[in-house]
Design a protein around this motif. Structure first.
Motif, short mmCIF file in Angstrom:
data_model
loop_
_atom_site.label_atom_id
_atom_site.label_comp_id
_atom_site.label_asym_id
_atom_site.label_seq_id
_atom_site.Cartn_x
_atom_site.Cartn_y
_atom_site.Cartn_z
N GLU A 164 12.93 -20.37 17.73
CA GLU A 164 12.68 -19.90 16.36
C GLU A 164 11.31 -19.24 16.26
OE1 GLU A 164 14.84 -19.46 14.00
OE2 GLU A 164 16.27 -20.32 15.40
N THR A 189 16.98 -18.03 27.24
CA THR A 189 18.43 -18.07 27.49
C THR A 189 19.06 -16.73 27.11
OG1 THR A 189 18.91 -18.82 25.26
CG2 THR A 189 18.56 -20.53 26.92
N GLU A 190 20.24 -16.50 27.64
CA GLU A 190 20.96 -15.25 27.31
C GLU A 190 21.19 -15.15 25.82
OE1 GLU A 190 24.21 -13.50 29.64
OE2 GLU A 190 23.90 -15.24 30.94
N TRP A 191 21.49 -16.31 25.21
CA TRP A 191 21.73 -16.35 23.76
C TRP A 191 20.48 -15.87 23.01
CZ3 TRP A 191 24.41 -15.96 19.69
CH2 TRP A 191 24.07 -16.56 18.50
N ILE A 194 20.04 -12.17 23.32
CA ILE A 194 20.92 -11.44 22.40
C ILE A 194 20.30 -11.42 21.00
CG2 ILE A 194 23.16 -11.58 21.20
CD1 ILE A 194 24.39 -12.52 23.83
N ARG A 195 19.79 -12.57 20.58
CA ARG A 195 19.17 -12.65 19.24
C ARG A 195 17.96 -11.74 19.14
NH1 ARG A 195 17.34 -18.31 17.86
NH2 ARG A 195 17.44 -17.67 15.70
N LEU A 197 17.22 -9.07 20.92
CA LEU A 197 17.62 -7.65 20.95
C LEU A 197 18.22 -7.24 19.60
CD1 LEU A 197 19.15 -7.34 24.54
CD2 LEU A 197 17.02 -6.32 23.71
N HIS A 198 18.98 -8.16 19.01
CA HIS A 198 19.57 -7.88 17.70
C HIS A 198 18.47 -7.70 16.65
CE1 HIS A 198 22.53 -8.15 14.48
NE2 HIS A 198 21.70 -8.95 13.85
N LYS A 228 16.76 -5.37 30.20
CA LYS A 228 17.62 -5.04 29.05
C LYS A 228 16.87 -4.15 28.06
CE LYS A 228 20.47 -9.18 29.28
NZ LYS A 228 20.77 -10.48 28.70
N ARG A 231 16.72 -0.68 29.40
CA ARG A 231 18.03 -0.03 29.27
C ARG A 231 18.29 0.39 27.81
NH1 ARG A 231 22.50 -4.14 29.52
NH2 ARG A 231 21.69 -4.35 27.41
N ASP A 232 18.09 -0.54 26.89
CA ASP A 232 18.40 -0.25 25.49
C ASP A 232 17.50 0.82 24.89
OD1 ASP A 232 20.31 -2.13 25.76
OD2 ASP A 232 19.58 -3.49 24.20
N ILE B 51 25.93 -12.52 14.96
CA ILE B 51 25.20 -11.74 15.97
C ILE B 51 26.05 -11.62 17.23
CG2 ILE B 51 23.16 -11.75 17.47
CD1 ILE B 51 21.66 -13.24 15.28
N SER B 55 27.94 -8.34 19.21
CA SER B 55 27.10 -7.95 20.35
C SER B 55 27.94 -7.46 21.54
CB SER B 55 26.27 -9.15 20.79
OG SER B 55 25.59 -8.87 21.97
N LEU B 190 26.08 -19.08 27.35
CA LEU B 190 24.86 -18.27 27.28
C LEU B 190 23.61 -19.12 27.18
CD1 LEU B 190 26.16 -15.89 24.48
CD2 LEU B 190 25.93 -15.29 26.88
N PRO B 193 20.28 -21.80 31.25
CA PRO B 193 19.76 -21.17 32.45
C PRO B 193 19.51 -22.23 33.54
CG PRO B 193 18.08 -21.24 30.75
CD PRO B 193 19.33 -21.79 30.15
#
Lengths: 358, 476
Positions: A164, A189-191, A194-195, A197-198, A228, A231-232, B51, B55, B190, B193
């Motif tokens: 957070e 983490t990947e999660w 994602i957050r 990047l969003h 990432k 790339r983005d 999200i 995605s 996800l 890790p």
């Protein structure tokens, strides 16, 4: 039999007492919940009316003008913490879905009600979820004053607090907030990626710096995230730093580097990836072949044709698609391959032909 | 001391020791699950699944739904699957040699054509007759596979061979999913890790009595009939307490065949579903875990307490008996296939805790109970029973069982609270009281029959006739 039934009788009594206590507790909980349900509905209506008033509030250029509150709202805010929680929650939900002047008005209401003081207080909580909630609240409402505190939490031992806090600094400072990547020692983490990047996708992409440094981070998940970002945000100037990740010993870094090169490629990228192909495991080989489908050129055709001789049908399918992607010449070469009329290549070619036809 | 006393004492002590150990396990499971559920609920309050829904980085998922003679509801069921909130997915319906008109109905409803498709036989399966795709772009996520009949495991293996995505979600075609079920199931993949999540499971709930419209659950009701209602209680207990505790220990051996997600790469490396067993869902999870343990790769089998999938429970003793018979055979077969792990420290927690627990308290429990019951009959016939002690023990076990169920109901009320009316909760408590008297003895008997059928080498699935949920607005 030496076991005394006395002990079992005591246990039975204990169990029975506990059963009765639990049943009573369940029924009381449900009763209170159902009763509170009606009150909550009323409160929700009050909160929504207040929020609506704030959204359509116009200060006519007078910055000192405040949003009018009813006497009842004042009373409830001071007397009932549950109402305060509900109102804060509703405000946050509204703020998440609204931008522009109305969002500013919601922040004004939040400050006018001094709700940030409660959030700051909760930042000190020892319970991780309360601390994390407070961080989220302050970030959503755009309260930058606590950034020094929040920034310190970006490498907190508790995962949710850390996540957070990372989100908060990015929400409040955009790409500049990513400087926590310089120091973060825990995995992202990947999660969480994602957050982040969003969240960044809502921020105008300036020519932010740092990716090159993050690509050399000790923290492998930071490297993956940096790839990432590159790339983005189409950071072609980082091409060499990205290719330097291809031989990394971490499989996730290598995979992400391959995927990134599929977007940020040059004339020699296909040859570079082909040179890596036989050093990789099947998962990475398939990723390379998938990338080659989009970036391979005619000069790569002989190597691709050679790759059809590998015994793995999955790889053959990928390579065949790459060849077909080269146009009629590639398709012709594929059909003239010595294995073209043998299983499984014959079926693979049929599939590709039908896909091309559709 | 007479020889009768010695025999009865030894027997009683053994049964008592076993029961006390079992009860202690239940106490541990009940308490240990609280932390995991609490932790999940707190974490979940921060999660914005929207999200993930939008995605491009979300894990790519292939939903595998085997169908055998599902013609009555297949169109609606497929429509329901296609409407799930998840962008990065494909739906693969595997028609397992149905003798009805399932395939024709699908072809007509979804404008399907037989496509040239290379099926990579990574796992050996029965013959694939054809792969169908839709001409209509709206159904571009749909694949229908027609194959020779080979059973559920074989159908799922065909699905694994055809799936193009990284994760597979295996589902019973007639299940009703929550809109965000896939998002919730995908998220654990996800989140860890350094530890590969090889499978994820979610809570299955009983849909009997619920209102369903257009393949969606519109109102949750407690089943009116006793059998579905007692299974509702049983599922709450098993999922909210048992599986959460095992998940916290990372010792989960079972993800329900009705709805679970798996890492496709590991599934293929393990050889896919085993069609030699009727408990293919448990067997796959055990084999995947064994595979990871043997390679010393850090891994996790995740479980989430959200109710994600609603299914129709057997409403008659006949069908319920078949189901429990099959579950018993599946458990024994799985334990037999992987007996090398029994108290084998090389397999860590899996070998030293999970496997022995299943052996002693899932496989042996009905046998011990049945033996106890038969012995009770014999002892009472010969007048060897100390009746006051017997009744005390019976009351002890009964009150503990009732307490455990009431505790599960409490957890349900405090967490997901699906049954909001007080009347429903009172009904559940009454059901908990009646369960040991009516339902439990039947389940034990079905398990004994499962043991006998296994000895007789009977390996059929047993026909699972369903009343159907989507046929009517409210089913019961």
């Amino acid at each position: 039999m030496n076991i005394r039934p006395h002990y079992f009788n005591l246990a039975i009594l204990f169990f029975t007492g506990l059963i009765l206590a639990l049943i009573v507790f369940i029924l009381i909980t449900m009763y209170i919940r159902n009763r509170r349900g009606g009150k909550l509905k009323k409160w929700k209506l009050m909160a929504n009316l207040l929020i609506r008033k704030a959204i359509f509030f116009e200060d006519d250029g007078d910055n000192n003008k405040t949003i009018q509150l009813t006497q009842r709202t004042h009373q409830l805010l001071n007397a009932d913490p549950h109402f305060r929680e509900l109102l804060t929650g509703e405000l946050l939900n509204a703020r998440k879905n609204i931008s522009g002047t109305s969002a500013g008005n919601l922040k004004q209401l939040y400050l006018q009600l001094s709700l940030q003081n409660f959030a700051v207080e909760r930042l000190k909580s020892l319970k991780w979820y309360i601390k994390a909630q407070a961080i989220q609240e302050l970030a959503v409402m755009g309260i930058k004053e606590q950034i020094t505190h929040i920034y310190r939490f970006t490498n907190h031992a508790k995962e949710l607090v850390r996540m957070e806090a990372q989100m908060a600094v990015v929400k409040l400072y955009g790409f500049e907030g990513l400087r926590f990547l310089d120091v973060v020692s825990y995995p992202i983490t990947e999660w969480q990626q994602i957050r982040l990047l969003h969240e960044l996708s809502h921020t105008p992409a300036e020519n932010f710096s740092g990716i090159e440094k993050w690509l050399k981070s000790e923290n492998k998940t930071v490297i993956v995230f940096a790839l990432k970002l590159a790339r983005d945000y189409h950071r072609f100037e980082l091409y060499h730093a990205i290719t330097a990740c291809l031989p990394d010993h971490d499989p996730d870094v290598r995979l992400q580097a391959i995927i990134t090169l599929g977007e940020l490629y040059r004339d020699d990228t296909a040859a570079l990836l082909i040179s890596r192909l036989l050093k990789e495991d099947i998962k990475h080989q398939l990723a390379i072949v998938k990338v080659l489908k989009n970036i391979a050129a005619e000069q790569d055709m002989p190597v691709l044709l050679d790759l059809l001789n590998t015994g793995n049908p999955q790889l053959q399918l990928g390579v065949a698609k790459s060849l077909a992607g080269l146009g009629p010449e590639g398709m012709k070469a594929l059909q003239h391959h010595p294995l073209a009329d043998k299983h499984p290549l014959d079926q693979i070619i049929n599939q590709i032909k039908s896909e091309v036809a559709v | 001391m007479s020889w009768q006393t010695i025999i009865t004492d030894i027997f009683t002590y053994c049964i008592l020791g076993y029961s006390v150990l079992l009860l202690m396990c239940y106490v541990f499971i009940g308490i240990y699950s609280i932390g995991e559920t609490n932790n999940y609920l707190h974490k979940n309050s921060f999660t914005d699944y929207r999200i993930l829904a939008g995605s491009t980085q979300a894990p790519s998922i292939s939903i595998l739904a085997p169908a055998y003679n599902e013609g009555a509801n297949i169109i609606e069921n497929v429509r329901s699957l296609l409407s799930i909130h998840y962008n990065n997915m494909e739906v693969i319906i595997i028609n397992d040699g149905s003798r009805d008109d399932s395939l024709d109905k699908l072809i007509a409803a979804y404008d399907l054509y037989k496509a040239d498709f290379f099926v990579n036989q990574q796992i050996a399966t029965k013959n694939v007759r054809g792969v169908y795709k839709s001409r209509n772009n709206v159904y571009r996520k749909l694949w229908v596979v027609d194959k020779d009949n080979g059973g559920k495991a074989d159908a799922l293996n065909v699905g694994v061979n055809i799936a193009r995505n990284d994760y597979i979600v295996c589902i019973d075609v007639d299940c009703i999913l929550e809109q965000d079920a896939l998002l919730k199931l995908a998220k654990p993949f996800l989140e860890n890790p350094g530890q590969r999540v090889i499978a994820t499971g979610g809570v299955i709930r009983i849909a009997n009595g619920c209102e369903i419209e257009g393949g969606r659950l519109t109102r949750i009701n407690l089943p009116k009939e006793f059998l579905p209602r007692v299974q509702t209680l049983e599922y709450i207990r098993a999922f909210l307490l048992g599986r959460m505790a095992w998940s916290r220990l990372n010792g989960l051996l079972l993800i329900s065949g009705a709805f679970g997600a798996f890492d496709k790469e590991i599934v293929i490396k393990c050889g896919g579903y085993d069609h030699r067993t009727v408990g293919e869902d448990m067997e796959l999870v055990v084999r995947m875990r064994r595979y990871m343990e043997e390679r010393n790769e850090p891994y996790k089998v995740a479980f989430i307490p959200d109710p994600l999938c609603w299914t129709e429970a057997p409403a008659t003793f006949k069908i319920l008996g078949r189901q429990r018979n099959r579950w018993t055979r599946g458990t024994i077969e799985t334990l037999k296939f992987h007996r090398v792990m029994f108290f084998n420290p090389d397999y860590g927690l899996l070998g030293m805790v999970s496997y022995p627990y299943w052996f002693f308290f899932e496989f042996l429990a009905p046998i011990v109970e049945f033996t106890g019951f038969v012995s009770f009959l014999v002892f009472s016939l010969f007048g060897w029973i100390n009746w006051s002690f017997f009744l005390t023990l019976l009351a002890f076990i009964f009150s503990f069982g009732f307490l455990y169920s009431v505790f599960a109901i409490l957890m349900e009320v405090l967490t997901y609270n699906q049954y909001k009316r007080q009347k429903d909760i009172v009904n559940l408590v009454i059901t908990a009281f009646l369960e040991p008297l009516i339902f439990h003895p039947f389940v034990v008997w079905a398990a004994i029959k499962g043991n006998i059928d296994l000895l007789r080498k009977k390996n059929s699935w047993g026909e699972m006739t369903r009343q159907g949920l989507s046929q009517k607005k409210s089913s019961n």
